[in-house]
Design a protein around this motif. Structure first.
Motif, PDB file in Angstrom:
ATOM      1  N   CYS A  73     -21.177 -28.765   4.689  1.00  0.00           N
ATOM      2  CA  CYS A  73     -20.372 -28.946   3.482  1.00  0.00           C
ATOM      3  C   CYS A  73     -20.442 -30.388   2.982  1.00  0.00           C
ATOM      4  CB  CYS A  73     -18.939 -28.493   3.699  1.00  0.00           C
ATOM      5  SG  CYS A  73     -18.808 -26.712   3.544  1.00  0.00           S
ATOM      6  N   CYS A  74     -19.301 -30.906   2.464  1.00  0.00           N
ATOM      7  CA  CYS A  74     -19.402 -32.144   1.699  1.00  0.00           C
ATOM      8  C   CYS A  74     -19.503 -33.419   2.512  1.00  0.00           C
ATOM      9  CB  CYS A  74     -18.277 -32.228   0.687  1.00  0.00           C
ATOM     10  SG  CYS A  74     -18.778 -31.480  -0.869  1.00  0.00           S
TER      11      CYS A  74
ATOM     12  N   GLY B  12     -21.415 -27.993  -7.085  1.00  0.00           N
ATOM     13  CA  GLY B  12     -20.392 -27.037  -6.691  1.00  0.00           C
ATOM     14  C   GLY B  12     -20.741 -26.136  -5.530  1.00  0.00           C
ATOM     15  N   CYS B  13     -19.834 -25.226  -5.313  1.00  0.00           N
ATOM     16  CA  CYS B  13     -19.728 -24.418  -4.112  1.00  0.00           C
ATOM     17  C   CYS B  13     -20.740 -23.280  -4.042  1.00  0.00           C
ATOM     18  CB  CYS B  13     -18.342 -23.780  -4.086  1.00  0.00           C
ATOM     19  SG  CYS B  13     -17.046 -24.775  -4.830  1.00  0.00           S
TER      20      CYS B  13
HETATM   21 NI1  NFS Z   1     -17.087 -29.254  -3.381  1.00  0.00          NI
HETATM   22 FE1  NFS Z   1     -17.228 -29.882  -0.852  1.00  0.00          FE
HETATM   23 FE2  NFS Z   1     -18.718 -27.126  -1.023  1.00  0.00          FE
HETATM   24 FE3  NFS Z   1     -17.331 -26.456  -3.069  1.00  0.00          FE
HETATM   25 FE4  NFS Z   1     -16.189 -27.020  -0.878  1.00  0.00          FE
HETATM   26  S1  NFS Z   1     -17.551 -28.247   0.436  1.00  0.00           S
HETATM   27  S2  NFS Z   1     -15.925 -30.731  -2.349  1.00  0.00           S
HETATM   28  S3  NFS Z   1     -15.502 -27.538  -3.059  1.00  0.00           S
HETATM   29  S4  NFS Z   1     -17.501 -25.438  -1.203  1.00  0.00           S
HETATM   30  S5  NFS Z   1     -19.036 -27.814  -3.155  1.00  0.00           S
END
Ligand code: NFS
Ligand code: SF4
Length: 658
Positions: free
Chosen positions: A307-308, A456-457
């Motif tokens: 993830c991020c 984005g997600c």
């Molecule tokens: Ni952004 Fe990162 Fe991914 Fe979506 Fe969640 S991890 S802050 S919200 S799902 S891109």
């Protein structure tokens, strides 16, 4: 497990081919079914989305309700208090913006807390890694830097940036970065943000029962709140993280589940705040812990991101990345993950059960985010290694006691990550001086048609990665340069578009630029808070000149093709407010043919902002974005240049004359 398998028989069977194009995730989904393990993919398959909620046609802001209106006949009914469909939708939308902005802002403020403690000497585990950026930033927002010690400048910088959050009245510091005409538009509409705390508080107040009941006025505060995120909380998060942990420059790195190593202790950090990850990086490099791992029979300790915070670490240090949001459960199905440490945001509660099935140790670390069934080891900035060392120790124990077979998909892709706005400037500039001028020139001469942010997600309601990948491929084919963040960056990296060789997938103009500079046609700039880098790049493009005088004039567009989180709505809205046409996929929480819909999708553009768009299909999404880019090229008078591609001086003179 057997009982679960039996249960599954009566429910709808998941079509794995339709669930994802990520081969590793698909393999693990097959294994999950064999093992009788359920994931968010399975749940999305059987959970029918509530149709009233999907249209945002319900309100539960007071106990005279909850009230549900009819999306088929939106003006046929009002709530008990008399609230119309437009009020209800605008309020729901506003609360999504407020929540998303709060998430980014609280994250940014945590980074600023760490910075303050580092500067005051109370936190010793982190230092100022990029004093040059610190000084440049201080100077940019009007702090005297000549002949001063870094520490003194840092103290003033802290005080100044704190205003981003706490300021009661007046404009926040980064408004100094906004192109003049864009800022003028915001001032005219009264949406220049004060401190984010104030904006979010007012947003929550105004959406309480019986307060703001005009959709246009509610949207105005949504705009102000979103701007306090993009040009405020998020931007501070990015800049302070760079100062503390280093500003990204291009780095080669691997993505996908093949980054896990069967013969090593595998530790995953999944979340958003980079300090946890940075300390974990120290822990896994500690000779004592490495020795403990080898004593346990492992070849070493393997640290991998998701993830991020993973997207930040791949950009900043080239740490391998195992996958995006929809792969966080499936990665555990490999059986190879010895420990997963999480902090805040996008952590599925479902992880607990999957981790349990495979004996993976799951740790929460942030006081804001405990999960029932997961062990909590609090991460504390003054003694961060206490937490991260403990996680590694538990991971080693789990490695030693591995009993279930390990199955790691043999898939990984290499690519180049880490394009900060500073590096883009440097890369495109001449030998002596960084500059965005060559980018603008290439847009004016038509080699590059325009710029798109695809971010984005991932979301189990659509085929994982598919919309991201198809959209980006289509955009680069049509000579649109793509900047990316977050889970979308990982989708494209897995698909191989972060290799410089991927330039052959681009149209001839973009390909030429990529080959000259030696860059891939898709530039990954980091995590979701790093969308602020895209704002800064866009602001630079305006300042360099030749592409209009506000951000709304740029031949640019944005998209979040597989979004799911409220943060995405806040990001989308600050891009719109900054002047960008922003297209979302999956679903849009709104009833079409309402005044509020018209306001977001048309009205905002008419008064000088960007606007919202929606399309599910990636090709349709690309078509909308490119049509918008072409419209902007035409308005700038540079639409003719495209036919010629190569320009000489006389062409340029003609352009200026036109
Ligand atoms: Ni952004 Fe990162 Fe991914 Fe979506 Fe969640 S991890 S802050 S919200 S799902 S891109
Ligand atoms: Fe219903 Fe109005 Fe209460 Fe919302 S605020 S639940 S529309 S009565």
């Amino acid at each position: 497990m057997e009982k679960e398998i039996k249960k599954k028989k009566d429910t709808k069977v998941l079509d794995i081919k339709e669930a994802t194009i990520c081969e590793a995730t698909a393999q693990m989904l097959k294994k999950a079914e064999k093992d009788g393990v359920e994931t968010a993919f399975h749940r999305a398959n059987t959970m029918k989305a509530c149709p009233i909620g999907a249209d945002s046609a319900c309100c539960k802001h007071c106990s005279m309700g909850p009230c549900r209106l009819n999306a088929k006949d939106p003006y046929g009914k009002v709530g008990v208090c008399g609230a119309t469909i437009d009020t209800i939708q605008a309020r729901n939308f506003a609360r999504m913006v407020a929540t998303g902005a709060a998430a980014h802002t609280d994250h940014g403020m945590s980074m600023l807390d760490v910075f303050r403690e580092v500067v005051n000497g109370n936190v010793k585990d982190y230092t100022i890694k990029d004093p040059i950026k610190l000084e440049a930033l201080a100077k940019e927002i009007g702090i005297e830097v000549e002949g001063r010690e870094t520490e003194d400048i840092a103290k003033d910088l802290y005080k100044e940036l704190e205003r981003t959050y706490t300021q009661v009245e007046g404009e926040i510091p980064f408004m100094k970065r906004v192109p003049e005409k864009t800022l003028e538009t915001w001032r005219k509409h009264g949406v220049v943000p004060r401190g984010a705390m104030r904006e979010i508080m007012e947003m929550m107040h105004r959406t309480h029962m019986g307060v703001d009941q005009h959709y246009e006025n509610i949207t105005k505060q949504s705009t102000r709140t979103a701007l306090s995120d993009g040009w405020g909380g998020s931007m501070v998060a990015t800049e302070i993280s760079d100062i503390l942990f280093g500003t990204p420059t291009p780095v080669r790195a691997d993505v996908d589940m093949g980054c896990l190593k069967e013969d090593q202790v595998n530790v995953i950090i999944h979340g958003h705040e980079p300090n946890l990850f940075e300390s974990m990086l120290d822990s896994v490099s500690d000779p004592t812990l490495i020795k403990a791992a080898t004593d346990a029979g492992a070849e070493g300790i393997n640290l991998v991101g998701m993830c991020c915070s993973g997207a930040e670490m791949i950009s900043r240090h080239g740490i391998p990345h195992a996958g995006n949001f929809m792969s966080t459960e499936t990665v555990l199905i490999t059986g190879a993950v010895d420990a997963m440490g999480v902090d805040v945001q996008c952590i599925k509660q479902g992880l607990v059960k999957v981790a349990e099935c495979y004996g993976t140790k799951l740790f929460t670390t942030n006081p804001r985010a405990h999960i029932e069934g997961a062990e909590h080891i609090e991460f504390e900035e003054h003694e961060p290694r206490k937490c991260t060392d403990a996680i590694v120790e538990m991971a080693i124990v789990r490695f030693k006691n591995r009993t279930l077979p390990v199955e790691i998909p043999n898939i990984k892709t290499t690519g180049i990550h880490g394009f900060s706005h500073e590096y883009i400037n440097y890369m495109l500039g001449g030998t002596f001086r960084g500059s965005y001028t060559p980018l603008n020139d290439n847009i004016i001469n038509g080699r590059i048609r325009g710029v798109a942010g695809v971010v984005g997600c991932t979301n189990p309601r659509v085929k994982q990665d598919y919309v991201h990948v198809e959209l980006v491929k289509e955009l680069i084919k049509k000579d649109v340069l793509v900047l990316q963040t977050g889970c979308s960056q990982i989708s494209l990296a897995k698909a191989g578009l972060y290799k410089p060789e991927a330039a052959h997938l681009a149209g001839s103009g973009l390909r030429e630029v990529c080959e000259t500079v030696g860059m891939p046609p898709v530039l990954g700039v980091g995590s979701c808070v790093d969308n602020s880098r895209i704002l800064i790049a866009a602001a630079e493009m305006v300042k360099v000149g030749g592409l209009g005088d506000c951000m709304a004039d740029l031949p640019a567009a944005g998209a979040a093709p597989e979004w799911m989180s409220e943060k995405a709505i806040s990001i989308g809205h600050y891009f719109v407010a900054s002047g960008v046409y922003t297209v979302f996929g999956v679903t849009f929480p709104i009833v079409e043919e309402t005044k509020f819909h018209k306001h977001l999708f048309e009205g905002l553009e008419e008064v000088g902002y960007g606007k919202w768009g929606f399309a599910k299909d990636p090709r349709e999404m690309a078509r909308l974005m490119i049509a918008h880019i072409d419209k902007k090229r035409k308005a700038l008078g540079i639409d003719k240049a495209r036919e010629r591609v190569l320009m000489d001086m006389s062409d340029r003179r003609d352009l200026k004359a036109a």
